[in-house]
Design an enzyme around this catalytic site. Sequence first.
Site, PDB file in Angstrom:
ATOM      1  CG  ASP A 147       2.966  -2.224  66.229  1.00  9.85           C
ATOM      2  OD1 ASP A 147       4.031  -1.825  65.544  1.00  9.85           O
ATOM      3  OD2 ASP A 147       1.944  -2.056  65.758  1.00  9.85           O
ATOM      4  CB  SER A 165      -4.230  -5.290  56.737  1.00  5.46           C
ATOM      5  OG  SER A 165      -4.062  -5.913  57.973  1.00  5.46           O
ATOM      6  CG  ASN A 189       4.220  -5.174  61.899  1.00  5.61           C
ATOM      7  OD1 ASN A 189       5.040  -6.248  62.369  1.00  5.61           O
ATOM      8  ND2 ASN A 189       4.579  -3.940  62.399  1.00  5.61           N
ATOM      9  CE1 TYR A 190      -0.893  -9.474  56.473  1.00  2.86           C
ATOM     10  CE2 TYR A 190       0.520 -10.791  57.708  1.00  2.86           C
ATOM     11  CZ  TYR A 190       0.022 -10.428  56.309  1.00  2.86           C
ATOM     12  OH  TYR A 190       0.335 -10.972  55.325  1.00  2.86           O
ATOM     13  CB  ALA A 191      -3.128  -4.021  62.914  1.00  7.65           C
ATOM     14  CB  THR A 192      -6.324  -3.218  59.182  1.00  8.41           C
ATOM     15  OG1 THR A 192      -5.685  -2.081  59.470  1.00  8.41           O
ATOM     16  CG2 THR A 192      -7.654  -3.051  58.490  1.00  8.41           C
ATOM     17  CG  HIS A 245      -0.095   1.665  59.631  1.00 11.64           C
ATOM     18  ND1 HIS A 245       1.005   2.438  59.461  1.00 11.64           N
ATOM     19  CD2 HIS A 245       0.528   0.628  60.208  1.00 11.64           C
ATOM     20  CE1 HIS A 245       2.242   2.106  60.092  1.00 11.64           C
ATOM     21  NE2 HIS A 245       1.935   1.012  60.515  1.00 11.64           N
ATOM     22  N   GLY A 246      -3.788   0.538  57.578  1.00 13.05           N
ATOM     23  CA  GLY A 246      -5.104   0.540  57.308  1.00 13.05           C
ATOM     24  C   GLY A 246      -5.855  -0.189  56.070  1.00 13.05           C
TER      25      GLY A 246
HETATM   26  P1  13P Z   1      -2.033  -2.905  59.139  1.00 17.48           P
HETATM   27  O1  13P Z   1      -3.404  -2.446  59.838  1.00 17.48           O
HETATM   28  O2  13P Z   1      -2.224  -2.205  57.575  1.00 17.48           O
HETATM   29  O3  13P Z   1      -1.917  -4.612  58.931  1.00 17.48           O
HETATM   30  O4  13P Z   1      -0.723  -2.548  59.659  1.00 17.48           O
HETATM   31  C1  13P Z   1      -0.208  -3.048  60.771  1.00 17.48           C
HETATM   32  C2  13P Z   1       1.021  -2.483  61.315  1.00 17.48           C
HETATM   33  O5  13P Z   1       1.891  -2.088  60.545  1.00 17.48           O
HETATM   34  C3  13P Z   1       1.180  -2.569  62.604  1.00 17.48           C
HETATM   35  O6  13P Z   1       2.221  -1.978  63.077  1.00 17.48           O
HETATM   36 ZN    ZN Z   2       2.928  -0.224  61.887  1.00 18.60          ZN
HETATM   37 NA    NA Z   3      -2.690  -1.998  55.280  1.00 17.18          NA
END
Ligand code: 13P
Ligand code: ZN
Ligand code: NA
Length: 283
Positions: A81, A210, A229-232, A179-180
């Site tokens: 990523d 997220s 895409n989900y990370a946070t 992001h975030g």
């Molecule tokens: P979020 O942390 O807002 O979910 O974004 C994830 C992302 O785009 C990873 O590339």
């Molecule tokens: Zn991203």
């Molecule tokens: Na986000």
Amino acid sequence: MLVTTKEMLLDAQAGHYAVGAFNVESLEFVMAVIKAAEDKKSPVIMQTTPGTVKYANLDYFAAMCKVAADAASVPVAVHLDHGDGFDRCVQAMHAGYTSVMIDGSHVPFEDNVALTASVTKVAAPLGIPVEAELGKVGGKEDDGPAVEGENPYTDPDEAEEFVARTGCGSLAVGVGTAHGVYKGTPHIEQGVLKEIRSRLEIPLVLHGTSGVPDDQVAEAIRNGICKVNYATELRQAFTKGFMGYMADNPGCFDPKKPSRPGMQEIYDVVASHMDNLGSTDKA
Ligand code: 13P
Ligand code: ZN
Ligand code: NA
């Protein structure tokens, strides 16, 4: 089974659903994401940012994800990523990643074209799909709060030229997400997305998901998004489960114990998103 993102995303595009790409930070994230994918009978992408990769190294994450993928009955892709340069992308391909992103969104258009094309040239003979980014997703992918950008939207004319000149397999677009953690309620510019979709054949990718309400995500999928895409939210989920256990059991010193509720929280987030993305029962 371990696969690339190519067929996975083309299937999603043809079937009008999206595949979730979940950022994994440790063994616990990998196990929780795979369990959700298995139970939901959903294809899944596990991905790591350069920040995560630097925490250990590419080989650790490639190996963990490969073990999980090989044992899984559903298609699993392992994706770099926000690849931060040609070298990192090549290293990921050598380490066993089955998909890479080269993020040239921070450099001028011509430089982004050249950088992205340099990666697609190496990846093509290896059969590894390349995601690129044009326009800006707000915030910082590895850390920090979301920030409001100037004009973050991907220009449809530029997108058409960019894809033709780089040969990238999928494109991350700037349509209002960041992001975030969002300060207010985010707003996806569905009109911009539709315009980009009408010009391009390849799968489109949504970053910064997220905190975006499920109905906006579902609408974005109807308008052409195939990878989300989900990370946070996964980070928050794990921390919530882990910390909750520790608050109730302050004397605990076995990290496996708080990690179990941490994994359960990740599982719940991932499983619920799979339903909303429409990837449930698509494996
Ligand atoms: P979020 O942390 O807002 O979910 O974004 C994830 C992302 O785009 C990873 O590339
Ligand atoms: Zn991203
Ligand atoms: Na986000």
